[in-house]
Motif scaffolding. Structure first.
Motif, PDB file in Angstrom:
ATOM      1  N   GLU A  53      -3.160   8.930  -5.731  1.00  0.00           N
ATOM      2  CA  GLU A  53      -2.017   8.449  -6.494  1.00  0.00           C
ATOM      3  C   GLU A  53      -1.085   9.599  -6.876  1.00  0.00           C
ATOM      4  OE1 GLU A  53      -1.351   4.624  -9.123  1.00  0.00           O
ATOM      5  OE2 GLU A  53      -3.002   5.868  -9.808  1.00  0.00           O
ATOM      6  N   THR A  56       0.869  10.302  -3.912  1.00  0.00           N
ATOM      7  CA  THR A  56       1.853   9.228  -3.722  1.00  0.00           C
ATOM      8  C   THR A  56       3.079   9.441  -4.599  1.00  0.00           C
ATOM      9  OG1 THR A  56       0.154   7.617  -3.119  1.00  0.00           O
ATOM     10  CG2 THR A  56       2.241   6.745  -3.926  1.00  0.00           C
ATOM     11  N   GLU A  57       2.855   9.793  -5.879  1.00  0.00           N
ATOM     12  CA  GLU A  57       3.987  10.002  -6.784  1.00  0.00           C
ATOM     13  C   GLU A  57       4.818  11.207  -6.364  1.00  0.00           C
ATOM     14  OE1 GLU A  57       4.753   7.725  -9.739  1.00  0.00           O
ATOM     15  OE2 GLU A  57       3.861   6.895  -7.939  1.00  0.00           O
ATOM     16  N   TYR A  59       5.196  12.136  -3.238  1.00  0.00           N
ATOM     17  CA  TYR A  59       5.949  11.591  -2.097  1.00  0.00           C
ATOM     18  C   TYR A  59       7.128  10.762  -2.588  1.00  0.00           C
ATOM     19  CZ  TYR A  59       7.002   8.411   1.776  1.00  0.00           C
ATOM     20  OH  TYR A  59       7.654   7.669   2.720  1.00  0.00           O
ATOM     21  N   ASN A  60       6.903   9.916  -3.603  1.00  0.00           N
ATOM     22  CA  ASN A  60       7.978   9.077  -4.132  1.00  0.00           C
ATOM     23  C   ASN A  60       9.120   9.919  -4.700  1.00  0.00           C
ATOM     24  OD1 ASN A  60       6.606   6.735  -3.479  1.00  0.00           O
ATOM     25  ND2 ASN A  60       5.674   6.508  -5.488  1.00  0.00           N
ATOM     26  N   ARG A 176       3.683  12.699   3.147  1.00  0.00           N
ATOM     27  CA  ARG A 176       3.163  11.434   3.678  1.00  0.00           C
ATOM     28  C   ARG A 176       1.821  11.659   4.360  1.00  0.00           C
ATOM     29  NH1 ARG A 176       6.196   9.787   8.746  1.00  0.00           N
ATOM     30  NH2 ARG A 176       4.776  11.403   9.494  1.00  0.00           N
ATOM     31  N   VAL A 179      -0.862  12.093   1.704  1.00  0.00           N
ATOM     32  CA  VAL A 179      -1.319  10.826   1.131  1.00  0.00           C
ATOM     33  C   VAL A 179      -2.296  10.144   2.071  1.00  0.00           C
ATOM     34  CG1 VAL A 179      -0.622   8.525   0.380  1.00  0.00           C
ATOM     35  CG2 VAL A 179       0.772  10.499  -0.228  1.00  0.00           C
ATOM     36  N   TRP A 250       1.060   2.190  -1.247  1.00  0.00           N
ATOM     37  CA  TRP A 250       1.649   3.429  -1.741  1.00  0.00           C
ATOM     38  C   TRP A 250       3.062   3.602  -1.182  1.00  0.00           C
ATOM     39  CZ3 TRP A 250       3.264   7.492   1.352  1.00  0.00           C
ATOM     40  CH2 TRP A 250       2.810   7.495   2.683  1.00  0.00           C
ATOM     41  N   GLY A 251       3.971   4.057  -2.055  1.00  0.00           N
ATOM     42  CA  GLY A 251       5.353   4.282  -1.659  1.00  0.00           C
ATOM     43  C   GLY A 251       6.212   3.035  -1.624  1.00  0.00           C
ATOM     44  N   ASP A 259       3.769  -0.021  -5.253  1.00  0.00           N
ATOM     45  CA  ASP A 259       2.833   0.886  -5.906  1.00  0.00           C
ATOM     46  C   ASP A 259       3.113   0.819  -7.404  1.00  0.00           C
ATOM     47  OD1 ASP A 259       5.043   2.516  -6.429  1.00  0.00           O
ATOM     48  OD2 ASP A 259       4.542   3.988  -4.893  1.00  0.00           O
ATOM     49  N   THR A 324      -4.892   1.361  -3.864  1.00  0.00           N
ATOM     50  CA  THR A 324      -5.054   0.857  -2.501  1.00  0.00           C
ATOM     51  C   THR A 324      -6.252  -0.082  -2.406  1.00  0.00           C
ATOM     52  OG1 THR A 324      -4.079   2.863  -1.577  1.00  0.00           O
ATOM     53  CG2 THR A 324      -5.441   1.543  -0.118  1.00  0.00           C
TER      54      THR A 324
END
Length: 375
Positions: A53, A56-57, A59-60, A176, A179, A250-251, A259, A324
């Motif tokens: 996670e 993921t954040e 990446y976001n 990416r 993740v 995710w994303g 997400d 996930t």
């Protein structure tokens, strides 16, 4: 000693040495690996989910920067196109002025022409017109120079923005991949477990949440009354409720999958309030509130690095996109280690920036790091 005798002695020595050599030890079987306890499995699994996670954040956040940079590149390209058209027009006007000046060149000065004129007043009027034309020519030349400078500057900024966009795109690809590696670790751990282990793991995790929820509610940290949401908060809540049962991805920002921060940011955008895309930015930039002042629609932030977020719905419950493999659901507020809470529809005091309350430590989860609650 003859050669034959020497050979016999050497042969005998070798035979005796072989006979006296210690026999090889019997192979000791390696102990079978110890089966990990349910608590250890839960700890490992939660760590992997938290790392996934967090990735993921990150990446976001890069995705948001990339969107902004793409918009900047488009805006600069549009401005550059307009500047080049203006430059073309200015150069055309400057060319016409140059041709007119060449065609009107004379060796007689304006003063001599005034002395030789039959009508001095007419000559003065002509001089005024000539002066006006000269000023217009100066303006045209100045506009040409300014347009050239602006076009050069816009071209430089457009190149820089494009380079930044390419850098962000490369970073996004790395994040990416990161993740996906984290999620592969989660899948590998789950695939290594038996059905019985998975069942025991789920039961253990559920009991831990129940214990943390009981500790939080009995501590009085949530307050004793349920507050009513604001109009925008109610709108954001209705949006979030309509997403119940949809898968976590995710994303993702909807409308089919979300997400955690994709759900909260889209819910509040639907209510007419733009908030940061990631849970970390939501924690950093939105006004913080104490848990005892929570009202439906507020956002609850989890883990020391603010890597998870959910929306408070009242009575100690939140709506969240968990992780996930799970779906958007209603959970106890203490389902994860609490960090604090923020309120999207409360502005910071004018001229003083956003409120930055000092957190205090509150124990909210069994065998988890202490959570912090904003004062």
């Amino acid at each position: 000693m003859s050669g034959r005798l020497l050979r016999l002695v050497c042969t005998a020595a070798v035979a005796v040495g072989t006979a006296l050599a210690p026999l090889p030890a019997a192979a000791v079987p390696e102990p079978e690996p110890r089966e990990r306890s349910v608590a250890e499995l839960v700890t490992d699994l939660q760590r992997l989910y938290r790392e996934a996670e967090e990735a993921t954040e990150t990446y976001n956040a890069t995705e948001e920067k990339l969107k902004e940079k793409r918009a900047e590149v488009t805006r600069l390209d549009t401005q550059l196109s307009k500047a080049r058209l203006s430059l073309h027009d200015s150069r055309g006007a400057a060319g016409r002025l140059a041709r007119q000046q060449y065609q009107n060149t004379t060796t007689i000065s304006p003063y001599v022409r005034l002395l030789l004129a039959r009508d001095p007043q007419h000559a003065l009027d002509q001089g005024h017109v000539i002066g006006q034309l000269a000023r217009e020519r100066a303006v045209t030349v100045g506009r040409l120079t300014g347009t050239e400078h602006r076009a050069d500057e816009l071209a430089r900024r457009a190149r820089k923005a494009l380079d930044d966009q390419l850098t962000l795109a490369a970073r996004q690809k790395q994040e990416r991949d990161g993740v996906q590696e984290k999620l592969a670790d989660v899948e590998a751990l789950l695939a290594s477990l038996t059905a019985e282990q998975l069942t025991r793991l789920a039961e253990f995790e559920e009991k831990g949440v129940e214990k943390a929820q009981e500790q939080l509610t009995t501590s009085g940290a949530l307050g004793e009354e349920d507050r009513k949401p604001t109009r925008k908060g109610e709108t954001a809540l209705r949006y979030a409720r309509r997403q119940l049962g949809k898968p976590y991805e995710w994303g993702a920002e909807g409308p089919r999958t979300y997400d955690c921060s994709g759900l909260t940011s889209e819910a509040w955008a639907h209510a007419g309030t733009r908030i940061p895309r990631t849970s970390q930015e939501q924690w950093a930039r939105l006004p913080r509130i104490p848990l005892k002042n929570l009202r439906p629609g507020d956002l609850v932030i989890y883990f020391p690095k603010a890597t998870h977020v959910a929306m408070y719905i009242g009575r100690g419950k939140v709506i969240e996109a968990p992780r996930t493999g799970q779906r958007i659901k209603i959970s106890p507020i203490a389902a994860h280690p609490l960090l604090g809470a923020v309120r999207p529809d409360r502005r910071a005091p004018k001229g003083r920036g956003e409120r930055r309350a000092q957190p205090r430590t509150t124990r909210t989860h069994n065998d988890q790091p202490p959570a912090t609650e904003a004062r």
